[in-house]
Motif scaffolding. Structure first.
Motif, short mmCIF file in Angstrom:
data_model
loop_
_atom_site.label_atom_id
_atom_site.label_comp_id
_atom_site.label_asym_id
_atom_site.label_seq_id
_atom_site.Cartn_x
_atom_site.Cartn_y
_atom_site.Cartn_z
N ALA A 221 0.84 -1.20 0.00
CA ALA A 221 0.00 0.00 0.00
C ALA A 221 0.87 1.26 0.00
O ALA A 221 1.04 1.91 1.03
N PRO A 222 1.45 1.58 -1.18
CA PRO A 222 2.26 2.80 -1.26
C PRO A 222 1.39 4.03 -1.03
O PRO A 222 0.22 4.04 -1.42
N ARG A 223 1.97 5.05 -0.39
CA ARG A 223 1.17 6.24 -0.10
C ARG A 223 1.68 7.47 -0.86
O ARG A 223 1.46 8.60 -0.43
N CYS A 224 2.35 7.20 -1.97
CA CYS A 224 2.83 8.29 -2.82
C CYS A 224 3.09 7.70 -4.20
O CYS A 224 3.53 6.56 -4.33
N GLY A 225 2.76 8.47 -5.23
CA GLY A 225 2.88 7.98 -6.60
C GLY A 225 4.31 7.58 -6.96
O GLY A 225 4.52 6.61 -7.70
N PHE A 226 5.28 8.31 -6.44
CA PHE A 226 6.68 8.04 -6.78
C PHE A 226 7.16 6.75 -6.11
O PHE A 226 7.89 5.96 -6.71
N SER A 227 6.73 6.56 -4.87
CA SER A 227 7.06 5.30 -4.19
C SER A 227 6.41 4.13 -4.91
O SER A 227 7.01 3.08 -5.10
N ASN A 228 5.17 4.34 -5.33
CA ASN A 228 4.46 3.30 -6.07
C ASN A 228 5.20 2.96 -7.37
O ASN A 228 5.33 1.79 -7.71
N ALA A 229 5.71 3.96 -8.06
CA ALA A 229 6.41 3.73 -9.32
C ALA A 229 7.63 2.83 -9.09
O ALA A 229 7.89 1.91 -9.88
N VAL A 230 8.37 3.08 -8.02
CA VAL A 230 9.55 2.26 -7.71
C VAL A 230 9.14 0.81 -7.43
O VAL A 230 9.77 -0.13 -7.92
N VAL A 231 8.06 0.64 -6.68
CA VAL A 231 7.55 -0.70 -6.38
C VAL A 231 7.18 -1.42 -7.69
O VAL A 231 7.51 -2.59 -7.89
#
Lengths: 148, 87
Positions: A54-64
């Motif tokens: 459950a990423p809470r930021c678009g940039f963190s999500n992109a890395v995942v």
């Protein structure tokens, strides 16, 4: 009376001992020692906002998503939103102003933009190879070639 | 006062001798929070991506404290020429 009080005293005393032990043998979160211990000797480590689930930021999500794409599993992820000391500490450690931050083989690689660029130009496959992770993209390429 | 693309461009021209800049404000609501930047500078020559980004981060250290997100593409003049030809 003494019999009744004894366990209470004992419990209080042992709690104190436990606290002292923790203080003595653990280092403050976000300190250089703490972050060293989190990244050194690890293949892939991500400092992000939220968790991979459950990423809470678009940039963190992109890395995942990039790591998923390359089939990287079992990397360690640390949620900086859960620990303000860690959030500050990691920025000082790398002298990098933003989150997410990715480490491969104990070395700071970069943030989201750099991961995206390395994904596009193929460098990420090479970086993963250095820590004995075979990118899932390599298998896909082989599969495509066979089909073609 | 919020940070504008013009202000950032001006600063990057001075600090890292950027020759071409395309910075756009992509903030959701309050302006000055999120930017996307294409930065062309001869200073990037011979530097890896991480070093290029560090140059920009250092030049904009003060501003980045108040900016929520700053996405960047960093190209040398040569790479920029190549990219223009592709388009």
């Amino acid at each position: 009376m003494i019999r009744l009080l004894k366990p209470i005293f004992f419990e209080a005393a042992s709690k104190n001992v436990f606290r002292t032990m923790v203080a003595r043998y653990s280092v403050a979160t976000g300190s250089k020692e703490h972050i060293d211990s989190l990244v050194k000797g690890k293949k892939v480590v991500v400092f992000m906002k939220g968790t991979p689930e459950a990423p809470r930021c678009g940039f963190s999500n992109a890395v995942v998503q990039i790591l998923n794409f390359h089939g990287v599993e079992n990397y360690s992820a640390h949620d900086v939103l859960a620990d303000e000391n860690l959030r500050k500490g990691i920025k000082d450690y790398t002298n990098w102003p933003t989150i997410p931050q990715v480490f491969i083989g104990g070395e700071f690689v970069g943030g989201c933009d750099i991961m995206l660029e390395m994904h596009k130009n193929g460098e990420l496959i090479e970086e993963l190879k250095k820590v004995d992770i075979k990118s899932a993209l390599l298998d896909q390429e082989k599969g495509n070639k066979k089909e073609g | 006062m919020s940070i504008t693309p013009e202000y950032l461009e001006d600063k990057l021209r001075k600090e890292i001798l950027a020759t071409h800049l395309e910075i756009i404000d992509v903030s959701d609501t309050c302006p000055g929070a999120k930017f996307q930047a294409l930065i062309v500078s001869p200073e990037f020559e011979g530097k890896a991506l991480l070093q290029r980004h560090r140059l920009v981060n250092t030049a904009l250290a003060e501003e980045l404290k108040n900016i929520h997100a700053f996405q960047m593409k960093t190209l040398t003049p040569e790479q920029w020429e190549q990219q223009k030809q592709k388009q």
